[in-house]
Design a protein around this motif. Sequence first.
Motif, PDB file in Angstrom:
ATOM      1  N   SER A 152       0.829  -1.214   0.000  1.00  0.00           N
ATOM      2  CA  SER A 152       0.000   0.000   0.000  1.00  0.00           C
ATOM      3  C   SER A 152       0.860   1.259   0.000  1.00  0.00           C
ATOM      4  O   SER A 152       0.407   2.307  -0.440  1.00  0.00           O
ATOM      5  N   ALA A 153       2.096   1.139   0.472  1.00  0.00           N
ATOM      6  CA  ALA A 153       3.014   2.277   0.448  1.00  0.00           C
ATOM      7  C   ALA A 153       3.722   2.410  -0.895  1.00  0.00           C
ATOM      8  O   ALA A 153       4.500   3.348  -1.097  1.00  0.00           O
ATOM      9  N   GLY A 154       3.453   1.452  -1.806  1.00  0.00           N
ATOM     10  CA  GLY A 154       4.009   1.564  -3.153  1.00  0.00           C
ATOM     11  C   GLY A 154       5.359   0.899  -3.363  1.00  0.00           C
ATOM     12  O   GLY A 154       6.000   1.119  -4.388  1.00  0.00           O
ATOM     13  N   PHE A 155       5.789   0.067  -2.425  1.00  0.00           N
ATOM     14  CA  PHE A 155       7.070  -0.624  -2.588  1.00  0.00           C
ATOM     15  C   PHE A 155       6.945  -1.685  -3.671  1.00  0.00           C
ATOM     16  O   PHE A 155       5.902  -2.321  -3.825  1.00  0.00           O
ATOM     17  N   ASP A 156       8.046  -1.910  -4.408  1.00  0.00           N
ATOM     18  CA  ASP A 156       8.029  -2.949  -5.429  1.00  0.00           C
ATOM     19  C   ASP A 156       8.317  -4.312  -4.784  1.00  0.00           C
ATOM     20  O   ASP A 156       8.696  -4.399  -3.620  1.00  0.00           O
ATOM     21  N   GLU A 157       8.111  -5.373  -5.558  1.00  0.00           N
ATOM     22  CA  GLU A 157       8.230  -6.731  -5.027  1.00  0.00           C
ATOM     23  C   GLU A 157       9.652  -7.052  -4.544  1.00  0.00           C
ATOM     24  O   GLU A 157       9.818  -7.800  -3.590  1.00  0.00           O
ATOM     25  N   VAL A 158      10.657  -6.485  -5.175  1.00  0.00           N
ATOM     26  CA  VAL A 158      12.039  -6.727  -4.740  1.00  0.00           C
ATOM     27  C   VAL A 158      12.254  -6.163  -3.338  1.00  0.00           C
ATOM     28  O   VAL A 158      12.806  -6.830  -2.455  1.00  0.00           O
ATOM     29  N   MET A 159      11.791  -4.961  -3.105  1.00  0.00           N
ATOM     30  CA  MET A 159      11.927  -4.339  -1.791  1.00  0.00           C
ATOM     31  C   MET A 159      11.098  -5.083  -0.744  1.00  0.00           C
ATOM     32  O   MET A 159      11.532  -5.266   0.394  1.00  0.00           O
ATOM     33  N   ILE A 160       9.911  -5.530  -1.142  1.00  0.00           N
ATOM     34  CA  ILE A 160       9.067  -6.290  -0.220  1.00  0.00           C
ATOM     35  C   ILE A 160       9.775  -7.583   0.168  1.00  0.00           C
ATOM     36  O   ILE A 160       9.823  -7.944   1.352  1.00  0.00           O
ATOM     37  N   GLU A 161      10.345  -8.270  -0.800  1.00  0.00           N
ATOM     38  CA  GLU A 161      11.062  -9.522  -0.505  1.00  0.00           C
ATOM     39  C   GLU A 161      12.224  -9.279   0.444  1.00  0.00           C
ATOM     40  O   GLU A 161      12.462 -10.064   1.373  1.00  0.00           O
ATOM     41  N   GLN A 162      12.944  -8.203   0.260  1.00  0.00           N
ATOM     42  CA  GLN A 162      14.063  -7.884   1.160  1.00  0.00           C
ATOM     43  C   GLN A 162      13.575  -7.661   2.587  1.00  0.00           C
ATOM     44  O   GLN A 162      14.193  -8.128   3.547  1.00  0.00           O
ATOM     45  N   ASN A 163      12.471  -6.972   2.734  1.00  0.00           N
ATOM     46  CA  ASN A 163      11.912  -6.725   4.065  1.00  0.00           C
ATOM     47  C   ASN A 163      11.377  -8.008   4.696  1.00  0.00           C
ATOM     48  O   ASN A 163      11.516  -8.209   5.908  1.00  0.00           O
ATOM     49  N   VAL A 164      10.774  -8.863   3.892  1.00  0.00           N
ATOM     50  CA  VAL A 164      10.300 -10.151   4.405  1.00  0.00           C
ATOM     51  C   VAL A 164      11.483 -10.973   4.893  1.00  0.00           C
ATOM     52  O   VAL A 164      11.426 -11.597   5.955  1.00  0.00           O
ATOM     53  N   ARG A 165      12.572 -10.958   4.146  1.00  0.00           N
ATOM     54  CA  ARG A 165      13.770 -11.699   4.573  1.00  0.00           C
ATOM     55  C   ARG A 165      14.277 -11.192   5.916  1.00  0.00           C
ATOM     56  O   ARG A 165      14.684 -11.982   6.772  1.00  0.00           O
ATOM     57  N   LEU A 166      14.255  -9.886   6.128  1.00  0.00           N
ATOM     58  CA  LEU A 166      14.690  -9.333   7.413  1.00  0.00           C
ATOM     59  C   LEU A 166      13.802  -9.817   8.555  1.00  0.00           C
ATOM     60  O   LEU A 166      14.291 -10.178   9.631  1.00  0.00           O
ATOM     61  N   LEU A 167      12.502  -9.832   8.322  1.00  0.00           N
ATOM     62  CA  LEU A 167      11.581 -10.293   9.357  1.00  0.00           C
ATOM     63  C   LEU A 167      11.784 -11.781   9.644  1.00  0.00           C
ATOM     64  O   LEU A 167      11.809 -12.202  10.803  1.00  0.00           O
ATOM     65  N   VAL A 168      11.957 -12.566   8.600  1.00  0.00           N
ATOM     66  CA  VAL A 168      12.183 -13.999   8.783  1.00  0.00           C
ATOM     67  C   VAL A 168      13.494 -14.235   9.527  1.00  0.00           C
ATOM     68  O   VAL A 168      13.571 -15.093  10.413  1.00  0.00           O
TER      69      VAL A 168
END
Length: 76
Positions: free
Chosen positions: A39-55
């Motif tokens: 919803s903030a407009g991040f692309d899928e690459v950035m989303i994947e990077q953030n998911v990796r940090l959370l994991v």
Amino acid sequence: MNDVLDARPVLPSAVPAQLEHSVLRHHQNLVTLVASLRSAGFDEVMIEQNVRLLVDSYRDELTAALRAIAREQADD
């Protein structure tokens, strides 16, 4: 990654009961993170990077829980 996080996870029988709450909470955190980033407009690459940090941060919690379960089983 689009539809994978949308549904409530089906926990395999291999997941110890002691971890069920943690796994479900972590799943909800991932769903919320992905939705917020999209919803903030991040692309899928950035989303994947953030998911990796959370994991990665969850890994320590999961490892500690698995060690505690192993100790409990060894004591039985």
